[in-house]
Design a protein around this motif. Structure first.
Motif, PDB file in Angstrom:
ATOM      1  N   GLY A 216       0.817  -1.204   0.000  1.00  0.00           N
ATOM      2  CA  GLY A 216       0.000   0.000   0.000  1.00  0.00           C
ATOM      3  C   GLY A 216       0.855   1.260   0.000  1.00  0.00           C
ATOM      4  N   LYS A 219      -0.930   8.902   0.825  1.00  0.00           N
ATOM      5  CA  LYS A 219      -1.225   9.990  -0.103  1.00  0.00           C
ATOM      6  C   LYS A 219       0.027  10.827  -0.318  1.00  0.00           C
ATOM      7  CE  LYS A 219      -4.282  13.992  -0.673  1.00  0.00           C
ATOM      8  NZ  LYS A 219      -5.382  14.789  -0.052  1.00  0.00           N
ATOM      9  N   GLN A 228      -4.676   7.750  -0.093  1.00  0.00           N
ATOM     10  CA  GLN A 228      -4.086   6.638   0.652  1.00  0.00           C
ATOM     11  C   GLN A 228      -4.697   5.330   0.146  1.00  0.00           C
ATOM     12  OE1 GLN A 228      -5.364   5.320   4.690  1.00  0.00           O
ATOM     13  NE2 GLN A 228      -3.453   6.335   5.341  1.00  0.00           N
ATOM     14  N   ARG A 229      -3.863   4.307   0.033  1.00  0.00           N
ATOM     15  CA  ARG A 229      -4.373   3.041  -0.505  1.00  0.00           C
ATOM     16  C   ARG A 229      -3.820   1.869   0.284  1.00  0.00           C
ATOM     17  NH1 ARG A 229      -3.144   0.476  -6.502  1.00  0.00           N
ATOM     18  NH2 ARG A 229      -4.494  -1.354  -6.285  1.00  0.00           N
ATOM     19  N   LYS A 230      -4.693   0.931   0.633  1.00  0.00           N
ATOM     20  CA  LYS A 230      -4.262  -0.289   1.301  1.00  0.00           C
ATOM     21  C   LYS A 230      -3.590  -1.227   0.308  1.00  0.00           C
ATOM     22  CE  LYS A 230      -7.805  -0.507   4.916  1.00  0.00           C
ATOM     23  NZ  LYS A 230      -8.905  -1.337   5.492  1.00  0.00           N
TER      24      LYS A 230
END
Length: 484
Positions: A216, A219, A228-230
């Motif tokens: 992940g 941001k 934001q990314r898992k």
């Protein structure tokens, strides 16, 4: 061994009559009331029970109905034939509704009872065979993985053992051997089976994106990271992450993955916060990781972390017992999809599949059978339909199993016997010391077509052409024998 029969009747005359009429064909056991009937049924469960509904002390068949209920409570598949008087026929019908197999009215015709018992015993035998077949089928099917070979049964046993633990598992095997299916089987049988199963092919994602996919990102971590990314490790939390082609992991990601396996912690790309997830790792590769470790392309400490338990999935050519079995399963499946349920494999197809090297393993077999179902013009799928004719490579390796060696010897002996006897089945079978039907069964199993016998007949006839007084042999324009 005679089938057992329990007769429940309080009338001594009836019991004597049945003893004389049925003792030659059945092992008889008698009971006079509810208590003795239940005891006899529990002690030695009979194949069939003959029950008189009109038992004392209660009237209007109440006692007999209670006995029926007791017996079916002990074994709900029990076969019970009830007997009642003509005036109590309504009760007999009620008993059938309650689970009795059939009923007869008094006075009982012994010939009628014998026919009914024979049919009932036959049905019991068929049901037993069906249950055994279903049980056998269940043993062949393991978490959507089909196999009958001893090698794959050993793999299934190993999966059962490791599934209950939380240690990482490394699956080894060529492409198409079913590594992802094995990983899914481990997940389904694990304590985290209610969690997600997430799969990723490490070779299918560019190196620049792979770290973000796995761990992940925050941001602004890199150009284009607007949110934001898992990563997949977080997505698979509470479940299983399957890393296929793990040998392709870049060195930097290997370091980060090693830390996760040691501490179950990691940081997102561009982040500083320690993330902790409960994700089980199952990895797979078709490469030689030991060689990659020696060449410095794969970390040795990571290798030992992911290979706590290693399971090797054998290529199809090394488990020949599964080839025809799987092919027939796929044929049944795809023929049903294409609404061509009458399709079977022609002998040349069976022979070609047995000899083919299957570089693509189960995946290749699956695709070829699917093609054969579409291309077959008649009721048989041929080697041509499967694209397994002469131009396709076949395995020239000697048999590596006792079964394979035995089949090679059997095939050669049968072909030589057919050649010596000009394709005549009866005399060839006699020389081989087997019956004619057995020879036909072996020919089908080994993929020896009846066309072979015709070619031997033509060869034998041609040896006489040109002899004085004989008419030269002419090949018939039509096949004199239907294709087998």
């Amino acid at each position: 061994m005679k089938p057992s029969l329990l007769i429940v009747d309080d009338d001594e005359t009836i019991r004597t009559q049945m003893r004389w009429a049925l003792s030659d064909d059945y092992d008889l056991c008698f009971a006079e009331d509810r208590a003795s009937a239940v005891e006899a049924f529990e002690t030695a469960p009979p194949a069939v029970t003959v029950l008189d509904l009109d038992l004392p002390p209660r009237t209007e068949c109440q006692e007999g109905m209670t006995v029926l209920s007791d017996l079916l409570a002990i074994n709900d598949t029990a076969r019970v034939i009830v007997i009642s008087g003509q005036t109590e026929k309504r009760n007999a019908i009620q008993a059938v509704g309650a689970g009795a197999y059939d009923f007869l009215c008094k006075p009982v015709e012994m010939d009628t009872l014998k026919v009914l018992l024979h049919r009932c015993i036959h049905v019991v035998g068929l049901e037993k065979e069906y249950r055994e077949l279903q049980q056998s089928r269940r043993s062949e099917l393991f978490e959507d993985m089909l196999a009958i070979s001893s090698q794959m049964q050993s793999v299934f046993a190993l999966i059962r053992k490791v599934a209950g633990s939380t240690v990482p598992v490394l699956l080894l095997g060529e492409s198409g051997t079913g590594k992802e299916m094995a990983a899914l089987a481990i997940h389904r049988r694990s304590a985290c089976n209610e969690g997600p199963f997430v799969a990723i092919n490490c070779n299918a994602i560019p190196e620049t994106l792979l770290e973000s996919e796995l761990f992940g990102h925050e941001k602004g971590a890199f150009t284009g990271a607007h949110l934001q990314r898992k990563g997949l490790l977080e997505t698979a939390s509470g479940g299983t992450l399957f890393l296929d082609e793990i040998g392709e992991l870049p060195p930097a990601i290997q370091v980060k993955l090693l830390r996760f396996l040691q501490e179950h912690r990691f940081q997102r790309v561009g982040g500083r916060q320690e993330m902790r997830v409960d994700t089980r790792l199952v990895a797979a590769t078709n490469a030689d990781l030991g060689q990659l470790v020696e060449s410095g392309k794969f970390r040795e400490d990571l290798y030992f972390r992911i290979a706590v338990v290693s399971i090797r999935l054998l290529p199809l050519r090394e488990r020949s017992d599964d080839i025809i079995f799987l092919a027939r399963e796929f044929l049944q499946r795809y023929a049903l999809q294409e609404r061509r349920q009458n399709l079977v494999f022609a002998p040349d197809a069976l022979s070609a599949m047995s000899r083919h090297c299957w570089r693509g393993n189960v995946r290749e077999l699956q695709n070829r059978v699917k093609r054969g179902v579409i291309m077959a013009s008649g009721s048989r799928v041929t080697a041509k339909d499967l694209e397994l004719e002469l131009r396709m490579p076949v395995s020239r390796r000697p048999a590596t199993t006792l079964r394979g060696a035995r089949e090679q010897v059997e095939r050669e002996m049968i072909q030589q016997a057919l050649k010596r006897h000009a394709g005549r089945i009866t005399t060839a079978a006699a020389e081989l010391g087997i019956s004619r039907p057995t020879l036909y069964e072996l020919m089908e199993k080994l993929g020896i077509s009846r066309r072979t016998t015709i070619s031997f007949q033509l060869t034998s006839s041609n040896t006489h052409t040109g002899t004085k007084g004989h008419t030269p042999f002419r090949t018939p324009t039509r096949n004199p024998m239907p294709e087998w």
